[in-house]
Enzyme design. Sequence first.
Site: not given
Length: 238
Positions: A159, A197
């Site tokens: 991701s 993230k």
Amino acid sequence: MLTRKQHELLMFIHERMKESGIPPSFDEMKDALDLASKSGIHRLITALEERGFIRRLPNRARALEVVKLPDSMNPSLGGRRARFEPSVIEGNLGKVAPQPSRMSASTDDYARPASIPVMGRIAAGTPIEAIQSHSHTVMVPPEMLGSGEHYALEVRGDSMIDAGIFDGDTVVIKKQDSAGTGEIIVALVDDQEATLKRLRRKGNTIALEAANPAYETRIFGSDRVKVQGRLVGLLRKY
């Protein structure tokens, strides 16, 4: 000789690599140079690559290395080219490139690699369990570390590929419980899952933003997310 835009892009990539150890995404480059589309970034990247200032990593989406800077950035070198070492450490994990020789210097004068603990695996994709206990250690160049406590995590998932972080990489994290918006962090959600993230804050909410369009941004109340550290470096094995 570089054009103004080529020089701006090179320095933006260079500064981002110094700050976070990873290259900026094409969207970030486009915004930084105030260009209308990413096609202009592609042309600038190609021009910088052809001139030997950057190198694209093979088989790695949007992964870049700064190979050198303009001679004007290092006037003390006269006509010689400045040597710039990329922030991504290549080769076997923990392997540190030999130091350049110096006249009349003892081995004690050289900065020695630092040992930091690897605390398990971190998700860059689907959630996994929270950070595990210390499993082993890796050696990292001391210039990658600032003050404070550091640890490393093995990345699983894709991701964050547009930020130059890939499955199998090892990220170096500075341990801290706060971070600024836009920084890449280790986030602990609901005291159960750890993920890597980019942090975005808005009011009383926290968004954990992926760097891959295949993944949605996840939004939580600020009480559900704890910052466990901030990304400061990256180790990669080929």
